[in-house]
Motif scaffolding. Structure first.
Motif, mmCIF file in Angstrom:
data_model
loop_
_atom_site.group_PDB
_atom_site.id
_atom_site.type_symbol
_atom_site.label_atom_id
_atom_site.label_comp_id
_atom_site.label_asym_id
_atom_site.label_seq_id
_atom_site.Cartn_x
_atom_site.Cartn_y
_atom_site.Cartn_z
ATOM 1 N N ARG A 1 -1.117 -0.689 7.707
ATOM 2 C CA ARG A 1 -1.680 -1.745 8.547
ATOM 3 C C ARG A 1 -1.543 -3.066 7.813
ATOM 4 O O ARG A 1 -1.316 -3.095 6.606
ATOM 5 C CB ARG A 1 -3.157 -1.456 8.845
ATOM 6 N N PRO A 2 -1.691 -4.181 8.529
ATOM 7 C CA PRO A 2 -1.611 -5.477 7.858
ATOM 8 C C PRO A 2 -2.785 -5.628 6.898
ATOM 9 O O PRO A 2 -3.883 -5.147 7.170
ATOM 10 C CB PRO A 2 -1.727 -6.484 9.006
ATOM 11 N N ALA A 3 -2.541 -6.275 5.801
ATOM 12 C CA ALA A 3 -3.608 -6.542 4.852
ATOM 13 C C ALA A 3 -4.590 -7.539 5.449
ATOM 14 O O ALA A 3 -4.181 -8.472 6.134
ATOM 15 C CB ALA A 3 -3.035 -7.086 3.558
ATOM 16 N N ASN A 4 -5.877 -7.314 5.216
ATOM 17 C CA ASN A 4 -6.826 -8.337 5.634
ATOM 18 C C ASN A 4 -6.860 -9.441 4.590
ATOM 19 O O ASN A 4 -6.193 -9.379 3.572
ATOM 20 C CB ASN A 4 -8.217 -7.727 5.875
ATOM 21 N N ILE A 5 -7.651 -10.446 4.855
ATOM 22 C CA ILE A 5 -7.559 -11.639 4.017
ATOM 23 C C ILE A 5 -8.047 -11.361 2.599
ATOM 24 O O ILE A 5 -7.527 -11.917 1.620
ATOM 25 C CB ILE A 5 -8.336 -12.809 4.661
ATOM 26 N N TYR A 6 -9.001 -10.458 2.466
ATOM 27 C CA TYR A 6 -9.484 -10.111 1.140
ATOM 28 C C TYR A 6 -8.411 -9.362 0.347
ATOM 29 O O TYR A 6 -8.135 -9.662 -0.818
ATOM 30 C CB TYR A 6 -10.751 -9.254 1.254
ATOM 31 N N GLU A 7 -7.798 -8.399 1.015
ATOM 32 C CA GLU A 7 -6.746 -7.623 0.343
ATOM 33 C C GLU A 7 -5.551 -8.502 0.000
ATOM 34 O O GLU A 7 -4.927 -8.329 -1.053
ATOM 35 C CB GLU A 7 -6.313 -6.470 1.246
ATOM 36 N N ARG A 8 -5.252 -9.426 0.871
ATOM 37 C CA ARG A 8 -4.149 -10.336 0.577
ATOM 38 C C ARG A 8 -4.440 -11.123 -0.690
ATOM 39 O O ARG A 8 -3.551 -11.359 -1.514
ATOM 40 C CB ARG A 8 -3.929 -11.293 1.747
ATOM 41 N N GLY A 9 -5.694 -11.523 -0.839
ATOM 42 C CA GLY A 9 -6.060 -12.252 -2.049
ATOM 43 C C GLY A 9 -5.944 -11.387 -3.284
ATOM 44 O O GLY A 9 -5.342 -11.780 -4.279
ATOM 45 N N GLN A 10 -6.483 -10.203 -3.218
ATOM 46 C CA GLN A 10 -6.471 -9.328 -4.382
ATOM 47 C C GLN A 10 -5.068 -8.862 -4.739
ATOM 48 O O GLN A 10 -4.682 -8.823 -5.904
ATOM 49 C CB GLN A 10 -7.359 -8.097 -4.136
ATOM 50 N N ILE B 1 -0.484 -10.844 -1.661
ATOM 51 C CA ILE B 1 0.580 -10.702 -0.678
ATOM 52 C C ILE B 1 0.310 -11.645 0.477
ATOM 53 O O ILE B 1 -0.783 -12.177 0.625
ATOM 54 C CB ILE B 1 0.715 -9.249 -0.179
ATOM 55 N N SER B 2 1.313 -11.845 1.285
ATOM 56 C CA SER B 2 1.259 -12.892 2.306
ATOM 57 C C SER B 2 0.717 -12.356 3.617
ATOM 58 O O SER B 2 0.716 -11.144 3.863
ATOM 59 C CB SER B 2 2.651 -13.438 2.556
ATOM 60 N N PRO B 3 0.291 -13.262 4.466
ATOM 61 C CA PRO B 3 -0.086 -12.868 5.822
ATOM 62 C C PRO B 3 1.057 -12.106 6.473
ATOM 63 O O PRO B 3 2.215 -12.504 6.334
ATOM 64 C CB PRO B 3 -0.318 -14.210 6.522
ATOM 65 N N GLY B 4 0.752 -11.030 7.134
ATOM 66 C CA GLY B 4 1.783 -10.237 7.777
ATOM 67 C C GLY B 4 2.249 -9.077 6.925
ATOM 68 O O GLY B 4 2.753 -8.101 7.454
ATOM 69 N N ALA B 5 2.080 -9.200 5.609
ATOM 70 C CA ALA B 5 2.449 -8.074 4.756
ATOM 71 C C ALA B 5 1.498 -6.908 5.018
ATOM 72 O O ALA B 5 0.332 -7.105 5.362
ATOM 73 C CB ALA B 5 2.415 -8.471 3.293
ATOM 74 N N HIS B 6 2.014 -5.697 4.873
ATOM 75 C CA HIS B 6 1.228 -4.519 5.180
ATOM 76 C C HIS B 6 0.748 -3.816 3.908
ATOM 77 O O HIS B 6 1.328 -3.990 2.841
ATOM 78 C CB HIS B 6 2.039 -3.540 6.030
ATOM 79 N N VAL B 7 -0.291 -3.053 4.073
ATOM 80 C CA VAL B 7 -0.750 -2.178 2.998
ATOM 81 C C VAL B 7 -0.716 -0.737 3.479
ATOM 82 O O VAL B 7 -0.769 -0.464 4.672
ATOM 83 C CB VAL B 7 -2.198 -2.509 2.552
ATOM 84 N N SER C 1 0.621 -7.679 14.925
ATOM 85 C CA SER C 1 1.298 -6.884 13.909
ATOM 86 C C SER C 1 0.405 -5.748 13.427
ATOM 87 O O SER C 1 0.878 -4.809 12.808
ATOM 88 C CB SER C 1 1.718 -7.771 12.732
ATOM 89 N N GLY C 2 -0.886 -5.833 13.717
ATOM 90 C CA GLY C 2 -1.774 -4.735 13.378
ATOM 91 C C GLY C 2 -1.903 -3.718 14.483
ATOM 92 O O GLY C 2 -2.574 -2.705 14.335
ATOM 93 N N ALA D 1 4.269 1.875 13.102
ATOM 94 C CA ALA D 1 3.223 2.147 12.120
ATOM 95 C C ALA D 1 1.836 2.047 12.754
ATOM 96 O O ALA D 1 0.923 2.794 12.417
ATOM 97 C CB ALA D 1 3.330 1.187 10.939
ATOM 98 N N ALA D 2 1.700 1.137 13.708
ATOM 99 C CA ALA D 2 0.391 0.923 14.324
ATOM 100 C C ALA D 2 -0.057 2.133 15.135
ATOM 101 O O ALA D 2 -1.222 2.248 15.495
ATOM 102 C CB ALA D 2 0.422 -0.316 15.216
ATOM 103 N N LEU D 3 0.861 3.038 15.407
ATOM 104 C CA LEU D 3 0.532 4.165 16.278
ATOM 105 C C LEU D 3 0.403 5.473 15.502
ATOM 106 O O LEU D 3 0.293 6.530 16.084
ATOM 107 C CB LEU D 3 1.609 4.322 17.354
ATOM 108 N N TYR D 4 0.407 5.384 14.191
ATOM 109 C CA TYR D 4 0.469 6.603 13.422
ATOM 110 C C TYR D 4 -0.581 6.717 12.325
ATOM 111 O O TYR D 4 -0.884 5.758 11.627
ATOM 112 C CB TYR D 4 1.842 6.750 12.760
ATOM 113 N N THR D 5 -1.101 7.912 12.177
ATOM 114 C CA THR D 5 -1.930 8.282 11.035
ATOM 115 C C THR D 5 -1.347 9.562 10.457
ATOM 116 O O THR D 5 -1.010 10.472 11.201
ATOM 117 C CB THR D 5 -3.383 8.539 11.460
ATOM 118 N N PHE D 6 -1.215 9.605 9.157
ATOM 119 C CA PHE D 6 -0.669 10.798 8.525
ATOM 120 C C PHE D 6 -1.722 11.479 7.668
ATOM 121 O O PHE D 6 -2.552 10.820 7.047
ATOM 122 C CB PHE D 6 0.530 10.446 7.634
#
Lengths: 282, 282
Positions: free
Chosen positions: A225-234, A237-243, B75-76, B267-272
């Motif tokens: 899923r996309p990183a939230n703003i906290y995870e992006r900080g830690q 990574i940029s907005p839109g990047a996934h974790v 994107s999420g 990715a948004a539609l999947y859980t593994f």
DNA sequence: GAGTGGTCTAGACCACTAT
DNA sequence: TAGTGGTCTAGACCACTCC
């Protein structure tokens, strides 16, 4: 609704995208072009890309269009951005390969680190050391006994809201954040760790010697899923990047759950491998 | 603007994001607000969101800012966009849960479909049928014998460049694309399928009856990455949305590899889910 | 024809980095 | 101080959908 002729290969509806003879947008063209240069090695690892303004001029587009293209490459982990400095090519070697919780080495002549992911300053540390990089394990909170919330109570299968050992840390290599790990352990088993020095003894090896409990089984739930703003900080990574968000439950040979962890890792830096048997034939 | 006096808790590089008392950007505020309304159910599944222009007016920002916020939600997988129509809330139930290749039902009173992922019109079909949805299995190419390229030759462990059975299809439910599957099979085992009617007999059950080979073991390699433009078209997802790219190798009890597949899923539609044993103690 | 998302433009100010 | 990425603005044209 209209599911009649689902035989054969489809009618329309899906080809509007690849149709028009390479009729990509301007941003997409930049993505292709710059992306290929990176993949072909013309732009080498660690090298700096042209700035947004330069790229805009080179491709005769507005800065926002050039920027959009860079954001696309960014969210794929192919490049990284640093405010005030620029965009840089990310090395492919930086992607971690994990198999059943074990980190794997790109060169197979290196022996794989065992499942010491599960230990203190675990396999990540050893893995990065062997690769000649500089690993760090930064505790974002001091390890402590805390009251289990509802979620932790459920996952550790505690009867009531007991105290649990909580560890919350960030793992980095060469100052680059790889993953956040928030982990919980039953306090009756692990509480004394707060006043015990483990050094580099594996956590679960200590558990076995001290309490006769053997870590035996792992269950992982994994989503991207996309990183939230906290995870992006830690994770830087940029907005839109996934974790990759992983919930990992470890149980002992007795069936007792001895760890529950939530791992959040830069998706661009991870590859997972799993093996399992098919058993529908019995 | 006026961001001079934010020198509250400066320092160390990592807190610039969560620091200043909800000092999010305008787009981030919209993401939070609209995202919460969706999660709280105020905007119900399938419901339409305000248009970009309406949202811009509501939050007193430019259209591009409102649009950026919507792209983040997009994107999420929380919402979906349809050109000419608008943005719509995506239901949580649409996320697939897969465990060791088996699809799982959200309600546990439903028996899980077995590993018929591995069959013709496989578990996906049955899974969606049981959920009352309308599954489709669209062949993007007619199944055929083709010359194995280098990649396929290697993964199927063929000695030379033989012919292989190739299937390339897209799976949808209620017209919504879930995953692309490109799969290859040794032609000496599966070639006759081109002229055989399987109906709904599992592919590997047929293999067992016909050739005495039992599908026994699966190996999966899994990464998350942004969809490329072709995948975005096929899977109907937006720029920035990610896919889970899976390479799956299936081998028989004899060790022979009987399938190699590349699966590309939203990715948004999947859980593994994966389970495995720890074996460092032996 | 009115409204929608998709794309693009040509500016702007900010905080940050390097020198 | 010059340059960078991060964010935002107020427009614009397009192809598409819905009515």
């Amino acid at each position: 609704m209209m599911s009649d002729d689902q035989l054969e290969n489809r009618e329309v509806d899906y080809d509007q995208f690849e149709s028009g003879d390479g009729e990509l947008g301007k941003a997409e063209r930049i993505v292709e072009e710059v992306g290929n240069e990176i993949r072909e090695g013309k732009l080498k690892e660690g090298g700096r890309l042209p700035s947004e303004r330069e790229l805009a001029e080179m491709f005769r587009v507005s800065r926002m269009t050039a920027r959009n293209a860079l954001q696309t490459l960014l969210s794929g982990g192919l490049i990284a951005s640093y405010p005030g400095r620029g965009y840089f090519v990310v090395g492919d070697h930086e992607r971690l390969q994990e198999r059943h919780g074990e980190l794997l080495y790109p060169d197979s002549d290196m022996p794989p680190v065992k499942a010491e992911e599960l230990i203190k300053a675990g396999s990540f540390y050893e893995y990065m050391m062997r690769l000649g990089r500089n690993p760090e394990d930064v505790f974002l909170e001091t390890p402590a006994l805390v009251a289990a919330n509802e979620e932790v109570t459920e996952h550790l299968e505690l009867s009531t809201r007991e105290l649990v050992l909580k560890r919350y840390r960030l793992q980095l290599a060469d100052k680059k954040p790889y993953r956040l790990i928030e982990s919980y352990y039953p306090s009756d088993l692990f509480g004394e760790l707060l006043t015990t020095k483990l050094d580099k003894k594996p956590l679960f090896l200590w558990l076995q010697e001290r309490h006769g409990l053997t870590a035996a089984h792992v269950n992982e739930i994994l989503i991207a899923r996309p990183a939230n703003i906290y995870e992006r900080g830690q994770l830087r990574i940029s907005p839109g990047a996934h974790v990759m968000a992983i919930e990992r439950t470890v149980s002992a040979h007795t069936g007792r759950i001895i760890e529950w962890a939530r791992i959040t890792a830069s998706a661009a830096l991870y590859t997972f491998m799993y093996e399992y048997d098919i058993n529908i034939w019995k």
